[in-house]
Design an enzyme around this catalytic site. Structure first.
Site, short mmCIF file in Angstrom:
data_model
loop_
_atom_site.label_atom_id
_atom_site.label_comp_id
_atom_site.label_asym_id
_atom_site.label_seq_id
_atom_site.Cartn_x
_atom_site.Cartn_y
_atom_site.Cartn_z
N SER A 90 78.28 42.58 23.60
CA SER A 90 77.55 42.01 24.59
C SER A 90 76.76 40.54 24.29
CB SER A 90 76.52 43.15 24.78
OG SER A 90 75.47 43.30 23.67
N LYS B 99 68.98 41.01 20.96
CA LYS B 99 68.75 40.51 22.37
C LYS B 99 68.21 38.87 22.08
CE LYS B 99 69.60 43.93 25.05
NZ LYS B 99 70.53 44.64 24.19
#
Lengths: 433, 150
Positions: B71, B108
């Site tokens: 991701s 993230k």
């Protein structure tokens, strides 16, 4: 003139806190960590303490409680705890003018003296408390372990302050007892049993005399204390009054671990000199160990050094988890050398070296597996008895044991051990993204 | 969730946490400066190159983490890469970070915009997740290097 502050920095529920850094599923839950061989509880989270699980309780005794409240159980992971401890001490060393590593999760230090201009006692207390808060937040941010800090004019009072900082949530982990307005009242709340430096024997004696709290103890007659509790008892009392008798590196009579460390008189750079110091200190430490009939399972070597043209003092340490706990000097010296290999770097200027023995067992504890060869323990202990007898008679001794050492690989039952997050590449934290 | 209190500590911490060594260019030209400076350069040149000096600014606060998954390929993190994570660094816009969300770790990018904090990966770059005081979220550490085996 600002009163010099001692600080005692102490990690909260250290082993559990180390595990929580890498495993968020343990946060805010009851957690216990077990001793070698998963025998008994050696660490509890606050939530587990509230359930009534006691320190040192055998696992089978609280199995029911654990099941009922879904308490998380972990085997001990000393490789991890030593590494985290090392990081914490490194961080503290950057701030301290002097640091004494007292155990795997506690350290005494002197805080830098305030600049002149801060005169009132309240101002001093405010600034030192702020400084300690900054330290506490720095350790939590950089490493993830919550600590409590007690400040006082003596080591014993710093310990008292630390206990209070831990106990009362509104203090937010830091308490400065120096010149406190309610000093006497605070000492009245400290029970004799809880004073650092007073063991159970002396505690019983004092309670029998009607002395039940720290304040009452400070009101005793000096000569009487010296007579009945020896010099260590007198020092503890003077310290509680605010008179500093124990410096960094001076230990009270109660030891959680045995530490022998000295600052060097000159700058030391050669490995040979360091080996000599290690051998010397380890011999002293092993003597103390045998004197209290203990054998040790962990040795830590720590050192403070500087670099060329850089006055900053750096701290590093290396810890060895001993497969077969021992008090045999030659073996311990060799382990000390092994740690030194990990710590020594050419070109550094060594200022101080220390050995710390911890994780004690009683002398008759022996655990063997089917695969290991047993050293001749009887021969070892009689040899050491002879050496100790000679040393006791002759007084000073400088004996270097030229033995080959016996090493055993021994795998204790550690069914629920967490990975070696910081010491094994194959076991580092893996995050799925 | 680190609030502005932590940002105020920044000034104090920078002076107190001295960097161990700072990599400087290996120069073969003779240096004519005050004797102190050239001595420093001499000491540095004598030591062989050490990746730790280059990659680990703050050893006590540095941890290694492995990433699995895809991701954040857009950010340069491929599966099985090892990340160097420095907990002593402060959050800043566009930094990649290891983040604890409730009881799980994730990785993230931090987005600071309109006095708010968001976190995002490749898939939700247009609709990042907002982090408020109520979110059970903690920045575990800032990623400084990505180690990718070719």
């Amino acid at each position: 003139m600002t009163t010099k502050r001692f600080a005692l920095v102490d990690c909260n529920n250290f082993f559990v806190s180390c595990e929580r850094i890498f495993n968020p599923t343990l946060l805010n839950k009851p957690v216990v960590v077990l001793s070698s061989n998963d025998a008994c509880v050696i660490a509890r989270s606050n939530e587990a303490k509230k359930l009534g699980i006691k320190m040192g309780e055998p696992l089978f005794a609280c199995k029911e409680l654990i099941k009922r409240h879904n308490v998380q159980i972990l085997s001990s992971n000393f490789g991890l705890y030593s590494d985290i401890s090392n990081r914490i001490m490194q961080t503290l060393c950057e701030h301290a003018t002097d640091l004494e590593v007292y155990s795997i999760d506690e350290a005494f230090m002197h805080l830098p003296t305030l600049l002149s201009g801060v005169t009132t006692l309240q101002e001093q207390q405010f600034y030192y408390t702020q400084y300690a808060q900054m330290l506490r937040k720095a350790v939590y941010k950089n490493i993830g372990v919550p600590v409590s800090i007690g400040l006082g004019p003596t080591k014993t009072l710093a310990k008292v302050a630390n206990g209070l900082a831990k106990k009362h949530a509104h203090l937010e982990g830091v308490f400065d007892i120096t010149n406190h307005a309610d000093f006497d009242a605070i000492l009245r709340t400290i029970e004799i049993r809880d004073i650092w430096g007073i063991g159970s024997r002396y505690a019983k004696f004092l309670i029998a005399q009607g002395i039940t709290n720290a304040y009452q103890f400070t009101q005793c007659d000096d000569t009487w204390v010296r007579k009945n509790m020896a010099i260590t008892g007198l020092k503890t009392m003077l310290e509680l009054r605010g008179v500093s008798c124990l410096n960094i590196e001076d230990h009270g009579s109660i030891k959680k671990s045995i530490i022998v460390s000295r600052s060097f008189g000159t700058n030391v750079t050669s490995k040979l000199e360091l080996q000599e110091a290690v051998s010397y200190h380890m011999t002293t430490a092993a003597e103390k160990l045998r004197a209290q009939n203990s054998i040790t399972g962990i040795i830590t070597l720590n050192t403070i050094y500087t670099r060329h043209n850089d006055p900053t003092r750096y701290y590093t340490s290396s810890t060895l988890h001993i497969a077969m706990p021992t008090s045999y000097t030659p073996t311990l010296i060799l382990y000390g050398f092994e740690c030194l290999e990990n710590v020594y770097k050419n070109g550094l200027i060594y200022k101080k070296i220390g050995v710390m023995l911890s994780n004690f067992y009683t002398h008759d504890f022996v655990q063997l597996t089917a695969f290991s060869k047993t050293p001749d323990l009887e021969k070892q202990s009689s040899a050491m008895r002879a050496v100790d007898r000679i040393n006791a008679k002759m007084g000073k001794r400088r004996v270097f044991f030229a033995s080959s050492g016996i090493r055993q690989r021994w795998h204790a039952k550690r069914a629920l051990k967490s990975p070696a997050y910081t010491t094994n590449w194959r076991e580092i934290l893996t995050i799925t993204i | 969730m680190y609030t502005s209190n932590t940002l105020c500590l920044k000034k104090v911490l920078i002076t107190l946490f001295k960097k161990d060594t700072v990599p400087i260019e290996h120069s073969t030209k003779p240096v004519n400066g005050p004797s102190g400076f050239s001595t420093l350069l001499e000491n540095f040149i004598e030591r062989p190159l050490d990746l730790n000096e280059l990659l680990v600014a703050h050893p006590a606060a540095t941890f290694f983490v492995r990433a699995t998954g895809t991701s954040l390929e857009g950010a340069g993190i491929k599966t099985n890469d090892i990340l160097i994570v420095d907990r002593s660094l402060f959050i800043a816009h566009n930094k990649l970070a290891v983040i604890r969300l409730q009881e799980e770790f994730t990785i993230k990018r931090i987005i600071l915009r309109d006095a708010k904090m968001f976190i995002a990966d490749d898939s939700c770059i247009d609709k990042p997740l907002e982090i408020t005081q109520d979110t059970d979220c903690e920045v575990w550490g800032i990623i400084t290097f990505i180690i990718h085996q070719v």
